[in-house]
Design a protein around this motif. Structure first.
Motif, PDB file in Angstrom:
ATOM      1  N   UNK A 445      20.031  26.205  38.278  1.00 25.70           N
ATOM      2  CA  UNK A 445      21.316  26.092  38.968  1.00 25.70           C
ATOM      3  C   UNK A 445      21.531  27.367  39.784  1.00 25.70           C
ATOM      4  N   UNK A 446      21.601  27.282  41.110  1.00 26.67           N
ATOM      5  CA  UNK A 446      21.741  28.480  41.949  1.00 26.67           C
ATOM      6  C   UNK A 446      22.991  29.303  41.691  1.00 26.67           C
ATOM      7  N   UNK A 447      23.985  28.704  41.049  1.00 27.23           N
ATOM      8  CA  UNK A 447      25.237  29.430  40.808  1.00 27.23           C
ATOM      9  C   UNK A 447      25.392  29.893  39.360  1.00 27.23           C
ATOM     10  N   UNK A 448      24.409  29.626  38.511  1.00 30.54           N
ATOM     11  CA  UNK A 448      24.591  29.842  37.071  1.00 30.54           C
ATOM     12  C   UNK A 448      24.726  31.308  36.685  1.00 30.54           C
ATOM     13  N   UNK A 449      24.174  32.222  37.462  1.00 32.78           N
ATOM     14  CA  UNK A 449      24.243  33.641  37.114  1.00 32.78           C
ATOM     15  C   UNK A 449      25.467  34.338  37.699  1.00 32.78           C
ATOM     16  N   UNK A 450      26.322  33.575  38.392  1.00 34.36           N
ATOM     17  CA  UNK A 450      27.442  34.180  39.108  1.00 34.36           C
ATOM     18  C   UNK A 450      28.760  33.554  38.684  1.00 34.36           C
ATOM     19  N   UNK A 451      29.851  34.329  38.830  1.00 33.90           N
ATOM     20  CA  UNK A 451      31.173  33.886  38.414  1.00 33.90           C
ATOM     21  C   UNK A 451      32.120  33.999  39.608  1.00 33.90           C
ATOM     22  N   UNK A 452      32.901  32.950  39.834  1.00 32.86           N
ATOM     23  CA  UNK A 452      33.832  32.909  40.967  1.00 32.86           C
ATOM     24  C   UNK A 452      35.265  32.893  40.451  1.00 32.86           C
ATOM     25  N   UNK A 453      36.076  33.780  41.000  1.00 32.04           N
ATOM     26  CA  UNK A 453      37.513  33.818  40.683  1.00 32.04           C
ATOM     27  C   UNK A 453      38.292  33.722  41.987  1.00 32.04           C
ATOM     28  N   UNK A 454      39.348  32.882  41.978  1.00 32.81           N
ATOM     29  CA  UNK A 454      40.161  32.653  43.162  1.00 32.81           C
ATOM     30  C   UNK A 454      41.563  33.207  42.974  1.00 32.81           C
ATOM     31  N   UNK A 455      42.128  33.757  44.042  1.00 30.21           N
ATOM     32  CA  UNK A 455      43.505  34.251  44.012  1.00 30.21           C
ATOM     33  C   UNK A 455      44.031  34.263  45.439  1.00 30.21           C
ATOM     34  N   UNK A 456      45.343  34.483  45.596  1.00 32.29           N
ATOM     35  CA  UNK A 456      45.963  34.521  46.920  1.00 32.29           C
ATOM     36  C   UNK A 456      46.759  35.796  47.111  1.00 32.29           C
ATOM     37  N   UNK A 457      46.729  36.289  48.341  1.00 32.70           N
ATOM     38  CA  UNK A 457      47.584  37.399  48.771  1.00 32.70           C
ATOM     39  C   UNK A 457      47.647  38.553  47.809  1.00 32.70           C
ATOM     40  N   UNK A 458      48.858  38.856  47.348  1.00 38.60           N
ATOM     41  CA  UNK A 458      49.090  40.017  46.484  1.00 38.60           C
ATOM     42  C   UNK A 458      48.450  39.862  45.123  1.00 38.60           C
ATOM     43  N   UNK A 459      48.079  38.618  44.739  1.00 40.63           N
ATOM     44  CA  UNK A 459      47.461  38.401  43.436  1.00 40.63           C
ATOM     45  C   UNK A 459      45.983  38.732  43.426  1.00 40.63           C
TER      46      UNK A 459
END
Length: 460
Positions: A445-459
């Motif tokens: 899985x090309x994404x298995x070694x990486x972690x993605x976190x999402x947020x907006x603006x000041x967060x």
């Protein structure tokens, strides 16, 4: 029914590195030319292992903030995404967070509320040992098989992501992608690949624009715009006074590649043997014929650094013609005398420390490959000591101090006075690091070694 043709994608590359700076007018020109995405690299291993080993950026926060302000305001106005790779120089988790914090401040000041993805690429040694035990980690030349102790010795380990984690973040709605360690090309190739363009032109264009204007006749004048389509791509400088030529574009395949016709990415190999470079006019170059061969096994390259000891440096300068007439003999005497004095004074064996004597102006850069002959006019002598602790390294440099100031050649009947560059002469450099990983790990899985976190603006 015939499928709709894939639309061209225009990738704006403002520079080879976030924090290097550019004229904002070149960004505005790229937007006027129809840029669909802005991509920029923020890191490299070029400056050595310190930045990964210590998780320290080589750029200043103010320079990164200046460049992010230019990119984020421009991209927000145009409604296009910004992709930054290898945040914080080495792509460590703290490097991603550092750039994200600066981006949050810029957005707050500019009244922007963009959705930001952080992609973390730092690796856990214990998890990598599981891959090692399963036979999924393999060495790249010149290194040999990896041992678990090497993983445990690293202060930081990162995996160089391909385009897939970046695409995943974009598809999740990210307007700004701040990625950890990534291949330089993945940053620019991600968006056109996501839009369905062929891998050959996408990866080749990404390679050409990775360093911004370096593929132009004036790399100081700003970046470039790559327009990628189903058959190839064009490269246009963002400064209207600057030109690309077929040679300047083709030559960039020589940059940081062992083979100028091939370049390996996590999912395969770019092949430019049949690429054709044609001048569209006196500024723009068209490239066709690039191919991409998908690999049988997807791999992620690992980079890791560990502490080798602590360094102290001193620097003196020689202009004495008698020393310079046979500088190599003087340097050999200096090495012998340092070892003798350190053993005599500090009672240290040779294996308990190391030092390097570099003769700048003589052969410090090329060593035995130096083609020039004859005595130099002046030479700077750098003594670099490495020891298990800082106090010992400095003590060794202090023992060498009188030699660095007054060591004569055997034929001299007086003590020369050399010139230290600073007072005190000993400069403590702290921990020194070395790269110890040049390996790849097999991934299903090309994404298995990486972690993605999402947020907006000041967060963010």
């Amino acid at each position: 029914m015939d499928s709709q043709p894939v639309k061209p994608v225009r990738v704006l590359s403002p520079s080879g590195m976030l924090g290097a700076g550019w004229d904002h007018a070149t960004i505005e020109r790229g937007l006027a030319l129809g840029a669909d995405v802005i991509s920029i690299d923020a890191g490299s291993t070029d400056s050595g292992p310190y930045y990964l080993g210590s998780a320290t950026p080589k750029t200043t926060a103010k320079a990164v903030a200046r460049d992010l302000r230019s990119l984020l305001t421009a991209a927000a106005g145009a409604g296009i995404p910004v992709i930054v790779g290898s945040c914080g120089t080495s792509g460590t988790d703290s490097g991603v967070d550092w750039v994200a914090g600066i981006a949050a401040e810029v957005m707050a000041q500019e009244g922007l509320n963009l959705k930001v993805a952080r992609i973390y690429s730092e690796q856990n040694a214990a998890r990598l040992k599981e891959h090692l035990d399963a036979g999924r980690i393999h060495p790249l030349p010149p290194l040999g098989p990896l041992h678990a102790e090497t993983l445990e010795s690293c202060t930081h380990i990162v995996g160089a992501m391909g385009h897939e984690p970046i695409v995943a973040a974009l598809r999740a709605g990210a307007q700004v992608v701040l990625a950890g360690r990534a291949t330089d090309t993945a940053v620019a190739a991600a968006y056109p690949l996501m839009k369905g363009l062929p891998a050959g032109p996408a990866w080749h264009a990404a390679k050409i624009v990775e360093c911004g204007g370096q593929c132009t006749g004036n790399p100081r004048a700003g970046g470039v715009l790559a327009t990628i389509d189903a058959d190839g791509f064009t490269i246009e400088p963002l400064d209207p006074k600057v030109s690309c030529t077929p040679i300047s574009v083709a030559a960039h395949m020589l940059y940081e590649t062992a083979n100028p016709f091939e370049m390996r990415e996590p999912d395969g190999t770019l092949d430019v043997r049949d690429a054709r470079y044609t001048a569209v006019d006196d500024r723009i170059v068209r490239v066709e014929g690039s191919r991409f061969h998908v690999a049988d096994q997807y791999t992620i390259k690992l980079e890791g650094a560990r502490i080798t000891g602590y360094e102290t440096m001193s620097f003196t300068a020689i202009r004495d013609p008698l020393i310079l007439a046979d500088l190599d003999a003087w340097a050999d005497l200096m090495r012998t005398m340092i070892k003798h004095r350190v053993g005599q004074t500090l009672e240290l064996a040779d294996h308990e420390y190391a030092f390097d004597l570099r003769l700048y102006g003589h052969n410090a850069v090329l060593g035995d490959l130096e083609p020039e002959t004859g005595p130099p006019r002046e030479v700077g002598v750098m003594l670099l000591v490495n020891a298990p602790d800082q106090a010992t390294a400095t003590a060794i440099a202090k023992v060498a101090n009188p030699l660095m100031l007054h060591l004569p050649t055997p034929a001299m009947d007086y003590l020369p006075s050399l010139a230290f560059a600073s007072s005190p002469a000993e400069v403590e450099r702290g921990a020194a690091y070395e790269f110890v990983l040049n390996h790849v790990v097999d991934c299903d899985d090309p994404t298995s070694l990486f972690r993605i976190e999402m947020a907006e603006g000041a967060d963010v």
